[in-house]
Design an enzyme around this catalytic site. Structure first.
Site, PDB file in Angstrom:
ATOM      1  N   HIS A 118       0.861  -1.362  -0.282  1.00  0.00           N
ATOM      2  CA  HIS A 118      -0.091   0.084   0.131  1.00  0.00           C
ATOM      3  C   HIS A 118       0.767   1.224   0.043  1.00  0.00           C
ATOM      4  CE1 HIS A 118      -2.827   3.021   1.767  1.00  0.00           C
ATOM      5  NE2 HIS A 118      -3.914   2.041   1.525  1.00  0.00           N
ATOM      6  N   LYS A 219     -10.493  -0.872  10.402  1.00  0.00           N
ATOM      7  CA  LYS A 219     -10.721  -2.215   9.530  1.00  0.00           C
ATOM      8  C   LYS A 219     -10.918  -3.383  10.460  1.00  0.00           C
ATOM      9  CE  LYS A 219      -7.290  -0.200   6.409  1.00  0.00           C
ATOM     10  NZ  LYS A 219      -8.032   0.041   4.991  1.00  0.00           N
ATOM     11  N   CYS A 357      -4.685   2.446  -3.932  1.00  0.00           N
ATOM     12  CA  CYS A 357      -3.425   2.951  -3.184  1.00  0.00           C
ATOM     13  C   CYS A 357      -2.242   2.143  -3.352  1.00  0.00           C
ATOM     14  CB  CYS A 357      -3.643   3.326  -1.566  1.00  0.00           C
ATOM     15  SG  CYS A 357      -4.986   4.538  -1.389  1.00  0.00           S
TER      16      CYS A 357
END
Ligand code: PLP
Length: 399
Positions: A118, A219, A357
């Site tokens: 990422h 998350k 990303c």
């Protein structure tokens, strides 16, 4: 399943006149009522600033905040709760380590990251290398989206290896245990970005022997604005602090400041107490369901979705690693991923489209982006069926 879904009021809402099918869990999960209630309860009954008050409310807030730290310690099976640092999120946790290393790295040193990262585990290391004169090296990947790991990528110059546990774009579960063992053989430290692993399976930082492990609260069914950095004690003690301010000091004079012990050295300013308390409740929620039950449910969803979507003519999966967590990235031949995402949204189905990303991954596959469906605790086989029907309809309209 019904009792789990019952705890998420948002799952009963409609989007564009259709019942919501939420398949964007890799970007952020929804919140069970008990997490929202824990935050409200904290503000309604226990809020004050932490760590510096003699009065009862401050002590109560401090106690709740430190209990949250202990809950995270337990969740990661860390040795001690002072090795758990609360941050703004996973990005902030990685920046904390990278900015410290910026001052420890020297010209000629190497930092090894992977092609599967990422941006938040690329850019901070690029910045640290630019400023310190160290070099950034990349672990390559293959066409399945698996890392091509080899210990020969390491050398005595390697000071840090930073890789994710699970890729957010492709779902690949990386061979971090091997990477950690090989890196330790050349005395390199290893940071594991656990943003996409912590929602799906149990983590034991001691068994992994990770030097640093990071994740985000939002998350794992917790609130936004809170995350975690775990580190080995000796490394955290050696790492220079990321930010200066209140709470992170032992003494301050105009000529010199000495720092507080860990974890406070890395927690400058008023921390996100409500966030930590919400995260504590979210971890309780996941533990009560059981990490093994979560992993096996999500694995069933992933296998079923992969099988059903593969029947659609023109479907192309991006990321076909042997070992995957519940992320499914795909393209429909002849259709732009963005258009597929917009049409699915019209049907109430939330997926993410774009580069996620992870632009270097998209460059590798020479694509602008993918459609990404990612599953969580509350998703069902029926929702997978809706996704499959939705993709078929989108394909028939776009191609
Ligand atoms: N690392 C991975 C693998 C991610 O998927 C994400 C977010 O999507 C992050 C890091 C950054 O997390 P946050 O934006 O919560 O800081």
């Amino acid at each position: 399943m019904a009792s789990i879904r019952e705890q998420f009021p948002i799952l009963k809402t409609q989007v564009n006149g259709k019942p919501l099918v939420y398949l964007d869990n890799a970007a952020s999960t929804q919140k069970p009522t008990r997490v929202v209630n824990a935050i409200a309860q904290y503000y309604n009954t226990s809020h004050s600033n932490v760590h510096r008050g003699v009065h009862s409310l401050s002590q109560k807030a401090t106690q709740l905040f430190e209990e949250a730290r202990e809950a995270v310690r337990n969740y990661l099976n860390a040795e001690s709760s002072d090795q758990i640092i609360f941050t703004k999120g996973c990005t902030d946790a990685i920046n904390t380590v990278a900015s410290g290393y910026e001052r420890l790295l020297k010209k000629g040193d190497e930092v090894l990251i992977s092609h599967l990262e990422h941006h938040s585990n690329i850019v901070p290391w690029q910045m640290a290398c630019e400023r310190s004169g160290a070099s950034l090296k990349i672990i390559p990947m293959n066409h399945k989206g698996e890392l091509e790991w080899s210990a020969s990528l390491l050398s005595p110059r390697t000071k840090m290896v930073a890789v994710n546990h699970v890729s957010n774009a492709l779902g690949t579960i990386n061979p971090i245990q091997q990477i950690i063992a090989d890196a330790h053989a050349v005395s390199a430290a290893v940071l594991i970005d656990g943003a996409q692993a912590t929602p799906h399976f149990a983590i034991d930082v001691q068994a992994l022997d990770a030097d640093f492990y990071t994740f985000s609260g939002h998350k794992v069914y917790g609130p936004t604005g809170v995350g975690v950095l775990y580190g080995k004690r000796a490394l955290l003690e050696k790492l220079p602090p990321y930010q200066g301010g209140g709470d992170m000091i032992k003494t301050v004079t105009f000529s010199k400041t000495t720092y507080a012990p860990i974890p406070f050295k890395f927690e400058a300013g008023t921390p996100n107490m409500a966030g930590a308390i919400g995260l504590h409740e979210a971890l309780n929620f996941m533990s009560e369901i059981g990490l093994e039950a979560i992993a096996s449910h999500e694995n069933r969803l992933l296998l079923y979705a992969t099988e059903e979507l593969s029947r659609i003519p023109g479907i192309r999966f991006i990321g076909t690693a042997e070992n995957k967590a519940s992320v499914l990235s795909f393209l429909v031949e002849g259709a732009h991923p963005y258009d597929v995402g917009v049409l699915l949204d019209q049907m109430g189905i939330a997926v993410r489209t774009g580069h996620h990303c992870t632009q270097p991954i998209m460059d590798y596959f020479e694509i602008p982006g993918t459609v990404r469906a990612s599953f969580g605790i509350y998703n069902t086989m029926e929702e997978v069926d809706q996704l499959v029907r939705g993709v078929m309809r989108s394909a028939s309209m776009l191609v």
